[in-house]
Design an enzyme around this catalytic site. Structure first.
Site, mmCIF file in Angstrom:
data_model
loop_
_atom_site.group_PDB
_atom_site.id
_atom_site.type_symbol
_atom_site.label_atom_id
_atom_site.label_comp_id
_atom_site.label_asym_id
_atom_site.label_seq_id
_atom_site.Cartn_x
_atom_site.Cartn_y
_atom_site.Cartn_z
ATOM 1 N N CYS A 1 35.121 29.385 43.716
ATOM 2 C CA CYS A 1 36.152 29.169 42.705
ATOM 3 C C CYS A 1 37.277 27.765 42.850
ATOM 4 O O CYS A 1 37.733 27.723 42.126
ATOM 5 C CB CYS A 1 37.039 30.530 42.560
ATOM 6 N N TYR B 1 34.628 46.623 29.467
ATOM 7 C CA TYR B 1 33.158 46.367 28.995
ATOM 8 C C TYR B 1 32.980 47.511 27.734
ATOM 9 O O TYR B 1 32.065 47.476 26.967
ATOM 10 C CB TYR B 1 32.180 46.003 29.967
ATOM 11 N N ARG C 1 28.713 38.610 38.435
ATOM 12 C CA ARG C 1 28.016 37.501 38.916
ATOM 13 C C ARG C 1 26.594 37.106 38.240
ATOM 14 O O ARG C 1 26.402 35.965 38.265
ATOM 15 C CB ARG C 1 28.188 37.513 40.408
ATOM 16 N N SER D 1 32.885 44.784 36.019
ATOM 17 C CA SER D 1 31.557 44.968 35.996
ATOM 18 C C SER D 1 30.969 46.230 36.566
ATOM 19 O O SER D 1 30.168 46.780 36.152
ATOM 20 C CB SER D 1 30.856 43.599 36.166
ATOM 21 N N ARG E 1 34.076 35.046 48.883
ATOM 22 C CA ARG E 1 35.173 34.925 48.447
ATOM 23 C C ARG E 1 36.557 35.303 49.346
ATOM 24 O O ARG E 1 37.747 35.501 48.719
ATOM 25 C CB ARG E 1 35.408 35.012 47.104
ATOM 26 N N GLU F 1 51.884 38.917 46.194
ATOM 27 C CA GLU F 1 51.099 37.918 45.354
ATOM 28 C C GLU F 1 51.610 38.138 43.941
ATOM 29 O O GLU F 1 51.844 37.055 43.270
ATOM 30 C CB GLU F 1 49.525 38.288 45.261
ATOM 31 N N LYS G 1 43.184 44.014 39.703
ATOM 32 C CA LYS G 1 41.618 43.877 39.545
ATOM 33 C C LYS G 1 40.839 44.062 40.861
ATOM 34 O O LYS G 1 41.304 43.609 41.765
ATOM 35 C CB LYS G 1 41.230 42.675 38.972
ATOM 36 N N LYS H 1 44.022 40.243 42.689
ATOM 37 C CA LYS H 1 42.790 40.249 42.567
ATOM 38 C C LYS H 1 41.871 40.360 44.003
ATOM 39 O O LYS H 1 42.113 39.607 44.931
ATOM 40 C CB LYS H 1 41.966 39.042 41.817
ATOM 41 N N CYS I 1 34.271 28.909 39.206
ATOM 42 C CA CYS I 1 33.215 29.578 39.898
ATOM 43 C C CYS I 1 31.694 29.309 38.836
ATOM 44 O O CYS I 1 30.633 28.987 39.261
ATOM 45 C CB CYS I 1 33.287 30.831 40.428
ATOM 46 N N CYS J 1 38.711 29.627 35.686
ATOM 47 C CA CYS J 1 38.404 29.714 37.028
ATOM 48 C C CYS J 1 37.173 28.693 37.024
ATOM 49 O O CYS J 1 36.781 28.071 36.025
ATOM 50 C CB CYS J 1 37.776 31.060 37.286
HETATM 51 C C1 PBG Z 1 35.821 34.421 38.204
HETATM 52 C C2 PBG Z 1 35.952 36.003 37.689
HETATM 53 C C3 PBG Z 1 35.033 37.087 38.317
HETATM 54 C C4 PBG Z 1 35.441 38.364 37.476
HETATM 55 C C5 PBG Z 1 36.408 37.757 36.525
HETATM 56 N N1 PBG Z 1 36.744 36.516 36.798
HETATM 57 C C6 PBG Z 1 34.180 37.173 39.318
HETATM 58 C C7 PBG Z 1 34.533 36.839 40.966
HETATM 59 O O1 PBG Z 1 35.798 36.785 41.170
HETATM 60 O O2 PBG Z 1 33.679 36.860 41.587
HETATM 61 C C8 PBG Z 1 34.721 39.604 37.779
HETATM 62 C C9 PBG Z 1 34.631 40.405 36.523
HETATM 63 C C10 PBG Z 1 33.839 41.383 36.577
HETATM 64 O O3 PBG Z 1 33.301 41.902 37.736
HETATM 65 O O4 PBG Z 1 33.806 42.278 35.680
HETATM 66 N N2 PBG Z 1 36.392 34.128 39.378
#
Ligand code: PBG
Length: 383
Positions: free
Chosen positions: A137, A373, A265, A334, A277, A293, A308, A255, A129, A127
């Site tokens: 991104c 995690y 982030r 996260s 996004r 998708e 995700k 996603k 970003c 990615c």
């Molecule tokens: C990159 C990416 C993100 C996450 C994984 N790859 C952040 C986003 O899309 O803003 C999120 C993972 C997480 O929240 O643990 N684009």
């Protein structure tokens, strides 16, 4: 029907018979939580000896390459087969140089981990970003953020090679004429923020370059998370052309544009500086679109697919499991981690129990691979 004859009424049928003892419960258990599909996310940063805890993710750290290597040795010794690498680059720009440079932070980490901890499956998150000065991104252009010199040069290069660079115009919420309504200051700001474009096709070039440089650095699996259209096909072609026909792609196929990414982030310093996004990540309301998708990514050559976030999207995960016969991953993101941690730190829940239940349920819904995690803590409890 089988089902009818099998189900008898009380007092003949007593489901509690099979719940009486630990031995019986374990004997009839349908899902067995296992660390064999765990993937542990790592955030790699510049420096030496750096181990900086992420404020909103207790127990998760920004690690310099040397520390990441140590972490990987521990991960492997716990029976966790894989890590996914995210990078915090030294500097950012508008063509995400840090993402695709062979000297990039993630590439450095991959080379060191491959050397020091052989046998661990290395997954590269593809990615832009984390490497873009604006935090989006993809390549950004528009009236507000006037095309920078870097971007203009890059686009000119692509055009000279006869590549597609045309932006697909995106509808502006409320329409361009909604200024006739009584607009508050914050509405005006929000509309101004819509005045930019994330360029799809030129972004593919950077993603493909990133994937190839990651494969070259030793990544075993390439995992694109950007949500640009056509990225899986572009990455597959580029990997094949560079001699990486055997490097599999795990696509973040479904996603969603989720509030649950908040703490990430902060960990990856990747929040967009304007807008959000939603023009590339999916609407949380859409399950059918998620299936489409996934279908598209498989057609483009994805070997494995991902849903995700995980827990708020178990229905999407389950539907994907029923429809597609490829390995299915889920990312317990996260925010999911932070919520459980925070409640535990307040003494409001039984931490270990909730952590293990969350992981079990993600596997029950259909994920054989889980990015989490909690991987280290859960693997310790399962040992
Ligand atoms: C990159 C990416 C993100 C996450 C994984 N790859 C952040 C986003 O899309 O803003 C999120 C993972 C997480 O929240 O643990 N684009």
């Amino acid at each position: 029907m089988v089902l009818e004859s099998a189900v008898m009424a009380f007092p003949i049928d007593r489901p509690r018979r099979l719940r009486r003892t630990d031995a019986l419960r374990s004997f009839v258990r349908e899902t067995r939580l296992s660390p064999e599909g765990f993937v542990y996310p790592l955030f790699v940063c510049p420096g030496k000896g750096v181990r900086k805890e992420v404020r909103s993710m207790p127990g998760v750290f920004n690690l310099s390459v040397d520390e990441a290597v140590k972490e990987c040795a521990e991960v492997k010794s716990l029976g966790i087969p894989s890590v996914i690498l995210f990078g915090l680059p030294e500097s950012k720009d508008e063509v995400a140089t840090g993402a695709w440079a062979d000297s990039g932070i993630v590439q450095q980490a991959a080379r060191a981990i491959k050397r020091e901890v052989p046998g661990l499956l290395l997954m590269g998150d593809v990615c832009l970003c984390e490497y873009m000065s604006h935090g989006h991104c993809g390549i950004v252009t528009g009236q507000e953020a006037d095309m920078s010199k870097e971007v203009a040069e890059f686009i000119r290069d692509l055009e000279a090679q006869g590549k597609r660079t045309v932006a697909i115009p995106q509808p502006k919420p409320g329409g361009a004429t909604s200024a006739t309504a009584v607009a508050t200051a914050s509405m005006v700001a929000a509309m101004a923020a819509e005045n930019y474009e994330i360029l799809n096709d030129p972004t593919l070039e950077l993603l493909a370059k990133t994937a190839v440089s990651q494969a070259r650095a030793g990544m075993d699996i390439i995992a694109p998370s950007d949500m640009m259209d056509g990225r899986v096909g572009a990455i597959r072609t580029a990997l094949d052309d560079a001699g990486f026909q055997n490097t599999p792609i795990l696509s973040y196929a479904a996603k969603f544009a989720s509030g649950f990414y908040g703490p990430f982030r902060e960990a990856a310093d990747s929040a967009p500086h304007f807008g959000d996004r939603r023009s590339y990540q999916m609407d949380p309301a859409n399950l059918r679109e998620a299936m489409r998708e996934i279908e598209l990514d498989l057609e483009e050559g994805a070997d494995m697919i991902m849903v995700k976030p995980a827990m708020p999207y178990l229905d999407v995960l389950h539907e994907a499991r029923l429809r597609f016969d490829v390995p299915l991953a889920a990312y317990q993101v996260s925010g999911e981690y932070a919520m459980i941690k925070a409640a535990a730190l307040n003494g409001w829940i039984d931490y270990e129990r909730v952590m293990m239940e969350s992981l079990l349920c993600i596997q029950r819904a259909g994920a054989s691979v889980v990015l989490t995690y909690f991987a280290k803590e859960a693997a310790r409890l399962l040992a």
